[in-house]
Scaffold this active site. Structure first.
Site, PDB file in Angstrom:
ATOM      1  N   THR A  25     -32.469   8.382  12.763  1.00  0.00           N
ATOM      2  CA  THR A  25     -32.870   8.505  11.355  1.00  0.00           C
ATOM      3  C   THR A  25     -32.547   7.264  10.543  1.00  0.00           C
ATOM      4  O   THR A  25     -33.332   6.864   9.675  1.00  0.00           O
ATOM      5  CB  THR A  25     -32.189   9.733  10.719  1.00  0.00           C
ATOM      6  OG1 THR A  25     -32.634  10.919  11.393  1.00  0.00           O
ATOM      7  CG2 THR A  25     -32.527   9.840   9.238  1.00  0.00           C
ATOM      8  N   SER A  75     -33.233  13.245  19.886  1.00  0.00           N
ATOM      9  CA  SER A  75     -33.568  14.463  20.621  1.00  0.00           C
ATOM     10  C   SER A  75     -34.234  14.142  21.950  1.00  0.00           C
ATOM     11  O   SER A  75     -34.317  14.992  22.840  1.00  0.00           O
ATOM     12  CB  SER A  75     -34.480  15.364  19.778  1.00  0.00           C
ATOM     13  OG  SER A  75     -35.692  14.705  19.465  1.00  0.00           O
ATOM     14  N   ASP A 106     -28.718  13.844  16.099  1.00  0.00           N
ATOM     15  CA  ASP A 106     -28.858  15.127  16.789  1.00  0.00           C
ATOM     16  C   ASP A 106     -28.082  15.183  18.094  1.00  0.00           C
ATOM     17  O   ASP A 106     -27.477  16.207  18.420  1.00  0.00           O
ATOM     18  CB  ASP A 106     -30.332  15.444  17.043  1.00  0.00           C
ATOM     19  CG  ASP A 106     -31.048  15.913  15.791  1.00  0.00           C
ATOM     20  OD1 ASP A 106     -30.365  16.256  14.801  1.00  0.00           O
ATOM     21  OD2 ASP A 106     -32.295  15.943  15.788  1.00  0.00           O
TER      22      ASP A 106
END
Length: 356
Positions: A25, A75, A106
Site C-alpha cells: 500500500t 496478499s 496484509d
C-alpha cells in the site's frame, strides 16, 4: 540500484542501509481498477523524506533503494517471496549495516516471521515496514513509518528481524496484524516492544532483544522453499461441529507435509475420538502437526483439560504462545530442510529466534 540519500556522500559505506521495495500500500497509486503498486519508489521516498524537519533529515542514515522487478500486493506473497528476500539480504550482508524491507501490511508479519528463521544469528537490523495509506495521500502514515524504520535499521545493537509500525518496534516473529483499517495495525500480544518512538527519539530496549542472547557469526539457514510452496503446509482453524471426515480430507492428502491446527482455549477440541484418530494417523505418516490456540493471547497447554486429552499421544506438537504466523512459517522452514523427523519435532518445540 537507485540514487543514494542526500547524506550518502558523507557516510561511510559500512554505515549504509539497503531499502528493498517489494510493493504494498505504501507505494500504491490509483489506477482504473483500484490501488496497485507503483514504481519509481526511490525518488518518491526521497521526496517524502524532505518533508521531515531539517534536524530529522540530517539524522537519517545513508541508504540505497532497490525495487523488485515485479511489485506485489502482499496478499500475493508466497514462501518463495520469503526465500528471495532472505537470499537478497544474505548476498548484501557484507555491504550494508542494516536493511529496511518495504512490504504490504496484509502478510508483513508472515514475511517477518519467515525471515527470522532463515536469518538466525543475525548480527544487524532487518526492519520491515509499510503503510495503511499510500505515501502521497493526505494523512498517510507512510512517511512516519519510513522514518522510524530507517532510524532503527541504523542501530547496530538491534540484531534481529523486527517490524516498525506506528511508533512501535516489534519482534518480527511475535507480531500480528490486528486491524484492517487503523494506522496502529500491528501488535505483539505475548512479547513486549523491542523499541518505540518517544518524542523525537527512537529508543531501543536491548534487554528485550536477541542481541544479548546470541553470540558468534550468523548461522543463516537458507533452504529451498520450492518443496513447500504449493500448499504442502496447511492451516486449519477448528469450528463447532467439525467432523473427522472434513479433517481427514486435508490431512490424508499425500501432498500434505505439515499442518498448523488452531484449537480452542488452552488446547481443546470436540469430544470426538475419530478426530484424534485422524490426527494420529497423519502424524504416524511423518506429517508434522502442531497446535496453537485460537485466542490471540495466552499459551496452549495440551492435556490440561479433558477436552484436549490425547493430543500429545496423537503426536501433536504444542506451539505454546506462538502467533499463527510464527508457527506456520516455522513448519514451512523445518519441512523445507532434509532433517530427520525427530529433529524437526525437537526444533519446533525449541525457541530458535525468540518466537516462543
Amino acid at each position: 540500484m537507485s540514487p543514494h540519500s542526500s547524506l550518502a556522500s558523507t557516510a561511510l559505506d559500512a554505515d549504509r542501509i539497503l531499502v528493498i521495495y517489494t510493493g504494498g500500500t505504501i507505494g500504491m497509486e490509483q489506477h482504473a481498477h483500484g490501488l496497485s503498486p507503483g514504481g519509481d519508489f526511490a525518488a518518491r521516498m526521497a521526496a517524502a523524506l524532505t518533508q521531515l524537519p531539517i534536524a530529522h533529515q540530517r539524522s537519517l542514515p545513508a541508504y540505497d533503494v532497490v525495487s523488485y522487478s515485479t511489485l506485489i500486493d502482499s496478499s500475493a506473497a508466497t514462501p518463495l517471496t520469503w526465500q528471495q528476500l532472505a537470499h537478497d539480504i544474505n548476498d548484501k550482508l557484507s555491504t550494508y549495516a542494516g536493511f529496511v524491507i518495504i512490504h504490504g501490511t496484509d502478510t508483513l508479519s508472515w514475511t517477518a516471521s519467515s525471515l527470522a528463521y532463515q536469518l538466525q544469528g543475525l548480527d544487524r537490523p532487518v526492519v520491515l515496514t509499510g503503510a495503511m495509506k499510500p505515501l502521497e495521500t493526505e494523512h498517510s502514515d507512510g512517511l512516519e513509518n519510513l522514518h522510524g524504520a530507517l532510524q532503527f535499521a541504523a542501530k547496530p545493537e538491534l540484531k534481529e528481524v523486527a517490524i516498525y509500525f506506528a511508533g512501535k518496534l516489534l519482534r518480527g516473529a511475535r507480531a500480528i496484524k490486528q486491524h484492517s483499517e487503523a494506522l496502529d495495525a500491528f501488535a505483539s500480544p505475548s512479547y513486549p516492544l523491542l523499541g518505540e518512538r518517544v518524542g523525537d527519539d527512537f529508543v531501543y530496549y536491548p534487554s528485550r532483544g536477541l542481541g544479548l542472547q546470541q553470540r558468534g557469526a550468523p548461522r543463516f539457514e537458507l533452504p529451498d522453499y520450492g518443496c513447500v510452496c504449493h500448499g504442502e503446509v496447511i492451516r486449519i482453524v477448528l469450528w463447532p461441529g467439525i467432523a473427522a471426515w472434513q479433517l481427514d480430507a486435508w490431512l490424508s492428502d499425500s501432498r500434505i507435509k505439515g499442518a498448523l491446527l488452531q484449537l480452542w482455549g488452552a488446547g481443546n477440541l470436540p469430544d470426538a475420538p475419530d478426530l484424534l484418530d485422524v490426527m494420529a494417523k497423519a502424524s504416524g505418516e511423518g506429517k508434522l502437526l502442531a497446535a496453537i490456540s485460537q485466542c490471540p493471547q495466552g499459551s496452549i497447554q495440551l492435556g490440561a483439560y479433558a477436552a484436549g486429552h490425547g493430543l500429545n499421544d496423537a503426536g501433536i506438537l504444542a506451539g505454546d504462545d506462538m502467533t499463527p504466523e510464527a508457527a506456520f512459517t516455522k513448519l514451512v522452514h523445518l519441512l523445507a530442510q532434509p532433517l530427520p523427523s525427530e529433529l524437526r519435532r525437537q526444533r519446533f518445540i525449541a525457541s530458535l529466534v525468540g518466537e516462543r
